[in-house]
Scaffold this active site. Structure first.
Site, PDB file in Angstrom:
ATOM      1  N   ARG A  50      -2.694  -3.012   9.422  1.00  0.00           N
ATOM      2  CA  ARG A  50      -2.283  -2.231   8.240  1.00  0.00           C
ATOM      3  C   ARG A  50      -3.041  -2.697   6.999  1.00  0.00           C
ATOM      4  O   ARG A  50      -3.443  -1.890   6.159  1.00  0.00           O
ATOM      5  CB  ARG A  50      -0.766  -2.331   8.032  1.00  0.00           C
ATOM      6  CG  ARG A  50      -0.261  -1.420   6.916  1.00  0.00           C
ATOM      7  CD  ARG A  50       1.257  -1.346   6.852  1.00  0.00           C
ATOM      8  NE  ARG A  50       1.852  -2.612   6.458  1.00  0.00           N
ATOM      9  CZ  ARG A  50       3.163  -2.833   6.382  1.00  0.00           C
ATOM     10  NH1 ARG A  50       4.025  -1.853   6.688  1.00  0.00           N
ATOM     11  NH2 ARG A  50       3.638  -3.996   6.014  1.00  0.00           N
ATOM     12  N   LYS A 149      -0.538  -0.118   1.179  1.00  0.00           N
ATOM     13  CA  LYS A 149       0.322  -1.180   0.646  1.00  0.00           C
ATOM     14  C   LYS A 149      -0.453  -1.869  -0.472  1.00  0.00           C
ATOM     15  O   LYS A 149      -1.050  -2.927  -0.297  1.00  0.00           O
ATOM     16  CB  LYS A 149       0.702  -2.150   1.768  1.00  0.00           C
ATOM     17  CG  LYS A 149       1.940  -2.926   1.444  1.00  0.00           C
ATOM     18  CD  LYS A 149       2.591  -3.481   2.682  1.00  0.00           C
ATOM     19  CE  LYS A 149       3.602  -4.553   2.331  1.00  0.00           C
ATOM     20  NZ  LYS A 149       4.642  -4.113   1.396  1.00  0.00           N
ATOM     21  N   GLU A 182      11.997   6.805   1.144  1.00  0.00           N
ATOM     22  CA  GLU A 182      12.304   5.455   1.616  1.00  0.00           C
ATOM     23  C   GLU A 182      13.110   4.759   0.530  1.00  0.00           C
ATOM     24  O   GLU A 182      13.683   5.429  -0.329  1.00  0.00           O
ATOM     25  CB  GLU A 182      11.012   4.692   1.931  1.00  0.00           C
ATOM     26  CG  GLU A 182      10.041   4.624   0.758  1.00  0.00           C
ATOM     27  CD  GLU A 182       8.801   3.786   1.020  1.00  0.00           C
ATOM     28  OE1 GLU A 182       8.725   3.091   2.047  1.00  0.00           O
ATOM     29  OE2 GLU A 182       7.904   3.808   0.160  1.00  0.00           O
TER      30      GLU A 182
END
Ligand code: PMP
Length: 290
Positions: A50, A149, A182
């Protein structure tokens, strides 16, 4: 405490980066939050994958190979004698001038910190969290993909501030179409009758490693999780809601926007996942040599 910074393991006092680092000046960088359990780093390959996807998305060259980054994480844990802990791995654009052009930053800065962690008090796991819907919406993927991220967490922090003002433990964050994306740093799952739902990543969620682990566990347990768009209504009338994240693990929700969720106590499906997740974290991962 030993911290990895650009090729060296240094004392906390010496782990300093430049005020010209674009990670600091512009939030130009990426990170991972990783956990170690029982002398093993949980899902290290997935976190590093990721990280590299985030790097690719922002055209940032990580000056280490994936294997070298994994070695850094494991070595930082080993040097600090960490068996159980929280690992923060950060890659910034590096030092440049005061303009925002990343081409002026010749080399990325890489650091890795390992500490202990507990984000919610034990009571949260026994009784569940109180959450409210944030007025701050998740940033649209057309602006900045929530799948990256990045070091730009002001969107999440603005929501978190709302939670502080409202006396809530966490926030439900919606996308600009009004669907649930989220939380500020967790993914969300809903149980209704015998079905389990979670918003798709395309609704504005980070592709959480814990979210993935829970979906995999569900398959093993013979349960199906459906990735569908959810509204606040779907959450208000849920039998159970639980949140997932590296730091939070699997945590129940007892109340949302003043509505009691299910019985107002952690439900059986949530408890099943909490147990299964603990078993998984304690029995798998990349070993930290002693
Ligand atoms: N969403 C956001 C915005 C997060 O920052 C995090 C925590 N990293 C998560 C979800 C959960 O992801 P993970 O399970 O990989 O920790």
């Amino acid at each position: 405490m030993k911290i990895y910074l650009d090729g060296q393991y240094c004392a906390k006092e010496d782990a300093k980066i430049s005020v010209f680092d674009h990670g600091l000046l512009y939030g130009d960088g990426i990170f991972e939050g990783i956990r170690a359990y029982n002398g093993r780093v949980f899902r290290l390959d997935e976190h590093v994958d990721r990280l590299y996807d985030s790097a690719k998305a922002i055209l940032l060259t990580v000056p280490l190979t994936q294997q070298e980054i994994k070695d850094v994480v494991v070595e930082t844990c080993r040097l600090n004698g960490i068996k159980d802990g929280y690992i923060r791995l950060v890659v910034t654009r590096g030092v440049g001038d005061l303009g925002l052009n990343p081409n002026k930053c010749p080399k990325a800065t890489v650091f890795c910190i390992v500490t202990g962690i507990s984000i919610y008090p034990e009571k949260a796991y026994q009784e569940g969290l109180k959450v409210v819907t944030a007025a701050t919406q998740r940033i649209s993927p057309a602006s900045l993909s929530p799948a990256i991220k990045s070091l730009n967490y002001l969107n999440q922090i603005m929501a978190r501030i709302e939670g502080n003002l409202a006396g809530a433990d966490e926030l439900i964050v919606l996308n600009n179409e009004g669907f649930v994306a989220e939380c500020t740093a967790d993914n969300v799952f809903v149980v209704k009758k015998d079905r389990i739902f979670t918003p798709p990543v395309s609704a504005g969620a980070l592709g959480g490693i814990t979210r993935r682990a829970v979906i995999d566990l569900a398959v093993e347990m013979g349960l199906m999780i459906e990735e569908v768009n959810l509204t606040r209504y779907d959450l208000w009338v849920a039998d159970e809601i639980f949140l997932t994240g590296t730091a939070a693990e699997v945590v129940p929700v007892r109340e949302m926007d003043g509505r009691s969720i299910g019985t107002g106590k952690p439900g059986p499906v949530t408890e099943q996942f909490t147990k299964a997740y603990h078993q998984l974290t304690n029995s798998s991962g990349t070993p930290i040599p002693s």
